[in-house]
Design a protein around this motif. Structure first.
Motif, PDB file in Angstrom:
ATOM      1  N   SER A 298       0.832  -1.201   0.000  1.00 25.91           N
ATOM      2  CA  SER A 298       0.000   0.000   0.000  1.00 25.91           C
ATOM      3  C   SER A 298       0.863   1.247   0.000  1.00 25.91           C
ATOM      4  O   SER A 298       0.529   2.251  -0.644  1.00 25.91           O
ATOM      5  CB  SER A 298      -0.922   0.015   1.221  1.00 25.91           C
TER       6      SER A 298
ATOM      7  N   GLN B  79      -7.781   0.372  -0.306  1.00 23.89           N
ATOM      8  CA  GLN B  79      -8.346  -0.764   0.402  1.00 23.89           C
ATOM      9  C   GLN B  79      -9.662  -0.303   1.048  1.00 23.89           C
ATOM     10  O   GLN B  79      -9.720   0.779   1.587  1.00 23.89           O
ATOM     11  CB  GLN B  79      -7.382  -1.169   1.514  1.00 23.89           C
TER      12      GLN B  79
ATOM     13  N   ASP C 263      -6.079  -1.468  -4.674  1.00 27.26           N
ATOM     14  CA  ASP C 263      -5.504  -2.089  -3.479  1.00 27.26           C
ATOM     15  C   ASP C 263      -6.491  -3.097  -2.919  1.00 27.26           C
ATOM     16  O   ASP C 263      -7.498  -2.728  -2.325  1.00 27.26           O
ATOM     17  CB  ASP C 263      -5.183  -1.013  -2.440  1.00 27.26           C
TER      18      ASP C 263
HETATM   19 MG    MG Z   1      -2.214  -2.653   2.284  1.00 21.75          MG
END
Ligand code: MG
Ligand code: ATP
Lengths: 300, 284
Positions: free
Chosen positions: B47, B90, B168
């Motif tokens: 990330s 995410q 993500d």
């Molecule tokens: Mg991550």
């Protein structure tokens, strides 16, 4: 970026200050703050400075961390200092239109500035060396005597101050601060990835730009609060009644020493301020006698 | 036309007690039209890396070039970069905030300066592309199911018509069907628009099926970089850094050990089936 706010954040280290009972640190912070208001003379401030520097040294927290807390109040500090600088009466030193700076103004501005800075530094030492949990434990314990008082609301009902609940609310609130900061950071980035702009624009545009940040943030705060409530209930939390502690707070000898040190410091500051007052009175004495003498002379 | 990452280092909370060296000397070049998978154990820096690619995080050291231009250069238009390199975070459903789906998806294009009509046109296009029908346009995003929210959030980035789409873990927390639908749609999108896609994932099966290049990260460093076949050949090393190869890789390995002459590099179920069929035919 947003994580750099240190006020209310714990700095892990091994120092005597970290090991002290939170009640001692709470009391000491309070006494230190009072001492700042007792101190009026350069000697008193000098003493407070020495005490503060020694304590910061002892805490093993890098000085950079302390000053980070100051950044958040810099606006407040500047405004307060400016107000005192321009509005206090005295002998004019400098004048521009309706603005003027007086000797008294400079004196008070410096004093108030130092007071504010020391206040933040002093409380930062406490929060940086005490975990939020310890802090609320200490507060709860310190507030325990309040439990004895109640207001009768009828024959069987009594209203007591909900000390435990207050402490629990506070510890949860403290726990949520870093979580919400992290969440803010995340949502901010997600909206920036969609082209949001939080920096430029005038005040109204800036306020409007906050909606995409605040709406998801509130939602997430409520969701977290609900999850937490559920998790607490699932573990049979029912409030403070009959609840015991895994690690009850107990005073050690170092705590007693610390009480001694802070009280000693406070007494010395008070004594010095008194001494300065008495000294000033004695110094002024001949002048006063002169005045009385002249006053009597004027009758003759 | 590419994204070039040169000697990038990144440290979280530098100079504090909580210092974390999240990226260590990362070098990458992502070419136009590639479908790249990015995998790694949790905390390996995936990330963190992708947030560098659209300038949300500034590298502590190193440089990043987008289409040959240094994005840390003075006067580089970061907002434009963010519209060209679309990043879906995410759990992107947590970024929804508008009163209805269409308005929320319009947020991106409007930030880029498009008029209301243009923004709505792009938003509608993006919504259809992720399989959200017209009937949802006026619903509140908070009434939708988890998978639908995810689609709306992805549409929110797609509506800006990025040249590079970074996702993500777009399938985290979805059921197998929702997962397949979203991944199929992404790969359809890629073919349709010819964009570059970078997919962060925990599922080896997923990346083996969709991507044509696989980057493996471990503790902030790039460990492997190649086609899924090449990377999964190192299935033992992958184990050591907490990752598995697709299950069929292990199946083919044990078949081979048992004496079957099969191609051990098969990474998807279809490839494995073909390999086994070929071997059976050969034996007859
Ligand atoms: Mg991550
Ligand atoms: N905002 C942050 N502040 C401080 N440290 C962070 C932050 N975000 C991530 N980290 C740390 O950086 C390291 C890399 O994190 P990153 O989120 O990039 O991992 P990841 O590969 O995406 O993991 P996951 O698969 O769990 O999403 C981790 O050690 C993490 O704890």
């Amino acid at each position: 970026m947003i994580r750099d706010i240190t006020l209310g954040q714990y700095y892990p280290a091994k120092s005597i200050l970290h090991e002290l009972d939170p009640r001692v640190k709470l009391a000491a912070t309070m006494i230190f703050v009072i001492s700042l208001f007792v101190a009026r003379s350069p000697v008193g401030y000098g003493l407070a400075t020495i005490f503060l520097v020694l304590v910061i040294r002892m805490s093993k927290v890098p000085f950079r961390f302390m000053t980070k807390g100051l950044k958040s109040i810099i606006m407040l500090l500047m405004i307060t200092v400016a107000f005192n600088l321009f509005l206090v009466d005295g002998n004019t030193l400098w004048r521009l239109g309706f603005l003027r700076i007086t000797d008294k103004g400079v004196q008070t501005a410096v004093m108030v500035g130092i007071r504010l800075i020391y206040l933040i530094l002093g409380s930062s030492v406490m929060t940086l060396t005490t975990t939020p949990n310890d802090l609320t434990d200490g507060l709860e314990k310190a507030m325990e005597p309040l439990k004895k008082f109640y207001i009768p609301l009828g024959p069987l009902k009594k209203f007591r101050i909900p000390v435990h609940d207050m402490a629990m609310i506070m510890s949860i609130a403290l726990r949520f601060i870093p979580i919400l900061l992290e969440e803010t950071d995340k949502i901010m980035k997600a909206q920036m990835a969609r082209g949001a702009d939080f920096e430029s624009g005038n005040l109204i545009q800036k306020a409007k730009a906050m909606v995409p940040l605040l709406a998801p943030l509130f939602l997430s705060a409520f969701r977290r609060a609900m999850d937490l409530a559920l998790a607490m209930e699932a573990r049979c939390y029912r409030g403070g009644e009959g609840r015991t502690k895994m690690k009850p707070l107990k005073y050690e000898s170092r705590d007693r020493t610390a009480y001694g040190v802070i009280l000693g410091y406070f007494l010395i500051v008070t004594a010095i301020e008194r001494g300065v007052q008495i000294y000033g009175w004695i110094v002024a004495l001949p002048g006063r006698w002169m005045a009385v003498y002249q006053w009597i002379l004027s009758f003759l | 036309m590419s994204i070039k990452v040169k000697n990038v280092n990144y440290t979280y909370s530098e100079g504090t007690a909580y210092e974390i060296h999240a990226l260590k000397d990362v070098n990458l070049e992502i070419l136009d039209g590639q479908f790249v998978g990015l995998i790694g154990h949790t905390g390996s820096g995936k990330s963190t890396l992708i947030q560098h690619l659209n300038g949300l995080i500034r590298a502590t050291e190193g440089k990043i070039y987008f289409n040959g231009r240094d994005i840390y250069g003075e006067k580089y238009p970061l907002k434009e970069l963010r519209s060209k390199v679309g990043l879906v975070f995410q759990y992107p459903e947590y970024q929804l905030f508008e009163t209805d789906v269409l308005k929320d998806v319009c947020f991106g294009p409007k930030n880029l300066g498009y008029s209301q009509e243009e923004a709505e046109k792009k938003a509608k296009e993006a919504l259809r592309m992720v399989g959200m029908g017209e009937e949802y346009d006026q619903s509140s995003p908070f009434e939708l199911s988890g998978g639908q929210k995810r689609r709306v959030a992805i549409a929110g980035v797609l509506a800006m018509e990025p040249e590079v789409l970074i996702l993500d873990e777009p399938t985290a927390g979805l059921d197998p069907r929702g997962r397949d639908e979203i991944l199929d749609q992404i790969s359809y999108l890629k073919r349709e628009r010819g964009i570059t896609v970078i997919l962060v994932s925990h599922s080896m099966e997923d990346v083996a099926r969709y991507v044509d290049r696989l980057i493996v990260m471990n503790q902030g460093q790039v460990r492997f970089d190649g086609t899924p076949r090449e990377v999964f050949r190192h299935y033992q090393e992958l184990r050591e850094i907490g990752l598995d190869a697709p299950q069929v890789t292990y199946l083919m390995k044990s078949l081979k050990e048992k004496g079957a002459h099969v191609d051990v590099d098969a990474t998807t179920v279809e490839e494995a089936a073909d390999a086994i069929a070929a071997w059976l035919k050969e034996r007859e």
